[in-house]
Motif scaffolding. Structure first.
Motif, PDB file in Angstrom:
ATOM      1  N   ARG A  23      18.883  -6.490  -2.911  1.00 21.83           N
ATOM      2  CA  ARG A  23      18.336  -5.333  -3.170  1.00 21.83           C
ATOM      3  C   ARG A  23      18.940  -3.915  -2.578  1.00 21.83           C
ATOM      4  O   ARG A  23      19.042  -3.091  -3.531  1.00 21.83           O
ATOM      5  CB  ARG A  23      16.698  -5.506  -2.952  1.00 21.83           C
ATOM      6  CG  ARG A  23      16.020  -4.264  -3.231  1.00 21.83           C
ATOM      7  CD  ARG A  23      14.609  -4.537  -4.029  1.00 21.83           C
ATOM      8  NE  ARG A  23      14.984  -5.514  -5.240  1.00 21.83           N
ATOM      9  CZ  ARG A  23      14.094  -6.185  -5.699  1.00 21.83           C
ATOM     10  NH1 ARG A  23      12.917  -6.113  -5.398  1.00 21.83           N
ATOM     11  NH2 ARG A  23      14.357  -6.887  -6.823  1.00 21.83           N
ATOM     12  N   GLY A  24      19.006  -3.983  -1.259  1.00 20.11           N
ATOM     13  CA  GLY A  24      19.602  -2.652  -0.637  1.00 20.11           C
ATOM     14  C   GLY A  24      20.792  -2.453  -1.342  1.00 20.11           C
ATOM     15  O   GLY A  24      21.237  -1.333  -1.640  1.00 20.11           O
ATOM     16  N   LYS A  25      21.776  -3.362  -1.347  1.00 17.01           N
ATOM     17  CA  LYS A  25      23.003  -2.985  -2.079  1.00 17.01           C
ATOM     18  C   LYS A  25      22.984  -2.956  -3.303  1.00 17.01           C
ATOM     19  O   LYS A  25      23.745  -1.613  -3.847  1.00 17.01           O
ATOM     20  CB  LYS A  25      23.969  -4.286  -1.731  1.00 17.01           C
ATOM     21  CG  LYS A  25      25.216  -4.208  -1.681  1.00 17.01           C
ATOM     22  CD  LYS A  25      25.934  -5.546  -1.164  1.00 17.01           C
ATOM     23  CE  LYS A  25      27.619  -5.186  -0.802  1.00 17.01           C
ATOM     24  NZ  LYS A  25      27.654  -4.458   0.433  1.00 17.01           N
ATOM     25  N   VAL A  26      22.256  -3.314  -4.034  1.00 14.62           N
ATOM     26  CA  VAL A  26      21.807  -3.158  -5.454  1.00 14.62           C
ATOM     27  C   VAL A  26      21.369  -1.607  -5.813  1.00 14.62           C
ATOM     28  O   VAL A  26      22.043  -0.803  -6.753  1.00 14.62           O
ATOM     29  CB  VAL A  26      21.043  -3.932  -6.215  1.00 14.62           C
ATOM     30  CG1 VAL A  26      20.348  -3.479  -7.691  1.00 14.62           C
ATOM     31  CG2 VAL A  26      21.599  -5.460  -6.115  1.00 14.62           C
ATOM     32  N   PHE A  27      20.429  -1.307  -4.917  1.00 16.98           N
ATOM     33  CA  PHE A  27      20.040  -0.017  -5.109  1.00 16.98           C
ATOM     34  C   PHE A  27      20.896   1.281  -4.712  1.00 16.98           C
ATOM     35  O   PHE A  27      20.879   2.357  -5.248  1.00 16.98           O
ATOM     36  CB  PHE A  27      18.755   0.228  -4.017  1.00 16.98           C
ATOM     37  CG  PHE A  27      17.360  -0.405  -4.620  1.00 16.98           C
ATOM     38  CD1 PHE A  27      17.556  -0.945  -5.632  1.00 16.98           C
ATOM     39  CD2 PHE A  27      16.483  -0.223  -4.044  1.00 16.98           C
ATOM     40  CE1 PHE A  27      16.455  -1.853  -6.438  1.00 16.98           C
ATOM     41  CE2 PHE A  27      15.061  -1.063  -4.404  1.00 16.98           C
ATOM     42  CZ  PHE A  27      15.215  -1.783  -5.632  1.00 16.98           C
ATOM     43  N   GLU A 227      31.190  -8.569  -5.717  1.00 25.82           N
ATOM     44  CA  GLU A 227      29.876  -7.922  -5.537  1.00 25.82           C
ATOM     45  C   GLU A 227      29.683  -7.349  -4.152  1.00 25.82           C
ATOM     46  O   GLU A 227      28.944  -6.434  -3.909  1.00 25.82           O
ATOM     47  CB  GLU A 227      28.879  -9.101  -5.976  1.00 25.82           C
ATOM     48  CG  GLU A 227      28.313  -9.357  -7.162  1.00 25.82           C
ATOM     49  CD  GLU A 227      27.280 -10.573  -7.515  1.00 25.82           C
ATOM     50  OE1 GLU A 227      27.305 -11.283  -6.708  1.00 25.82           O
ATOM     51  OE2 GLU A 227      26.901 -10.696  -8.507  1.00 25.82           O
ATOM     52  N   ASP A 228      30.367  -8.010  -3.327  1.00 27.35           N
ATOM     53  CA  ASP A 228      30.229  -7.291  -1.846  1.00 27.35           C
ATOM     54  C   ASP A 228      30.851  -5.962  -1.648  1.00 27.35           C
ATOM     55  O   ASP A 228      30.380  -5.181  -0.802  1.00 27.35           O
ATOM     56  CB  ASP A 228      30.788  -8.239  -0.879  1.00 27.35           C
ATOM     57  CG  ASP A 228      30.134  -9.327  -0.323  1.00 27.35           C
ATOM     58  OD1 ASP A 228      28.711  -9.257  -0.685  1.00 27.35           O
ATOM     59  OD2 ASP A 228      30.527 -10.458   0.406  1.00 27.35           O
ATOM     60  N   LEU A 229      31.597  -5.666  -2.748  1.00 24.89           N
ATOM     61  CA  LEU A 229      32.479  -4.197  -2.509  1.00 24.89           C
ATOM     62  C   LEU A 229      31.235  -3.233  -2.949  1.00 24.89           C
ATOM     63  O   LEU A 229      30.946  -3.141  -4.184  1.00 24.89           O
ATOM     64  CB  LEU A 229      33.577  -4.308  -3.463  1.00 24.89           C
ATOM     65  CG  LEU A 229      34.749  -5.280  -2.963  1.00 24.89           C
ATOM     66  CD1 LEU A 229      35.875  -5.261  -4.094  1.00 24.89           C
ATOM     67  CD2 LEU A 229      35.043  -5.092  -1.604  1.00 24.89           C
ATOM     68  N   ASP A 230      30.953  -2.182  -2.215  1.00 26.91           N
ATOM     69  CA  ASP A 230      30.207  -1.060  -2.505  1.00 26.91           C
ATOM     70  C   ASP A 230      30.751  -0.345  -3.724  1.00 26.91           C
ATOM     71  O   ASP A 230      29.827   0.131  -4.380  1.00 26.91           O
ATOM     72  CB  ASP A 230      30.046  -0.080  -1.225  1.00 26.91           C
ATOM     73  CG  ASP A 230      29.385  -0.526  -0.115  1.00 26.91           C
ATOM     74  OD1 ASP A 230      28.578  -1.506  -0.154  1.00 26.91           O
ATOM     75  OD2 ASP A 230      29.465  -0.214   1.022  1.00 26.91           O
TER      76      ASP A 230
END
Length: 241
Positions: A23-27, A227-230
């Motif tokens: 979630r944090g990354k998605v936001f 997906e791990d890449l900001d």
């Protein structure tokens, strides 16, 4: 019409669990998309259809309204600048992969994306090398248990609003539109009180590739690394999950 990822939604709980964990990354990524949309067309969604669409995507990802509004406010005064760049390449067994990014440092992003492909045994291609295998489509996914509207009625509602296609799967309904009609169809459904599990314009593959166990492992690794890449906003592929 054959649609992407037929069994993509076969395990909603697992998908939701994964989404919660990230979630944090998605936001953070959605915040960047909001920023870009505000920079391009201003902070008022009524006059900025790109912003309106990003807000719908945020809501589908369960981003709280406060968080959305704060991001829009922040974007109005922000001097951060992001550029949207799309990369294309191949995963295992020639799976076509499109990676959409939003970056403030092109060189870093290009190197990171290339590295992710290399590590998973894929390779980054030139612009246009795989995009011809996809069509741009508006995609809305509705979890059956979140709506009291029956299948027939929902289908009529979607088609009347201008949808191209309506599909019923185990746990979800999937509605496909032309990108031009996406906003209008989505708003019609929103007015009927419908909530979306997914709502955005995507690249939908015209054909899909099945993978063996080894290929699946590699493909999952590639998607995870990307997906791990900001800087990565969206990943599209034609692997038949």
């Amino acid at each position: 019409m054959k649609c992407h990822g037929h069994s993509k939604w076969h395990n909603i709980q697992a998908k939701k669990g994964k989404a919660d964990a990230a979630r944090g990354k998605v936001f953070t990524k959605l915040g960047r998309e909001l920023l870009i949309a505000v920079k391009e067309g201003g902070p008022d969604p009524a006059g900025n259809s790109k912003l309106k669409n990003v807000i719908a995507k945020c809501k589908a990802a369960n981003m709280p309204n406060d968080t959305i509004n704060n991001a829009i406010k922040k974007a109005s005064s922000s001097n951060e600048n992001y550029e949207e760049i799309t990369y294309e390449g191949y995963g295992p067994n020639g799976v076509a992969v499109i990676v959409e990014t939003a970056t403030d440092n092109k060189n870093r992003t290009a190197a990171d994306v290339r590295h992710a492909f290399d590590k998973a045994g894929g390779n980054l291609g030139t612009s246009g090398c795989v995009s011809y295998l996809f069509n741009k489509k508006g995609v809305m996914v509705i979890e059956k248990e979140t709506t009291s509207i029956g299948e027939e009625e929902l289908m009529m509602l979607a088609i009347d609003a201008g949808a191209e296609d309506f599909q019923t799967q185990e746990e979800v309904y999937e509605i496909i539109t032309d990108p031009v009609d996406f906003t209008a169809v989505r708003e019609k459904l929103e007015e009927a009180g419908i909530q979306f599990l997914e709502a955005e314009v995507q690249m939908v593959p015209t054909t899909t590739i099945e993978l063996d166990e080894k290929g699946i492992e590699k493909m999952e690794r590639l998607i995870e690394r990307l997906e791990d890449l900001d800087d990565v906003s969206n990943i599209y592929h034609n692997w038949e999950e």
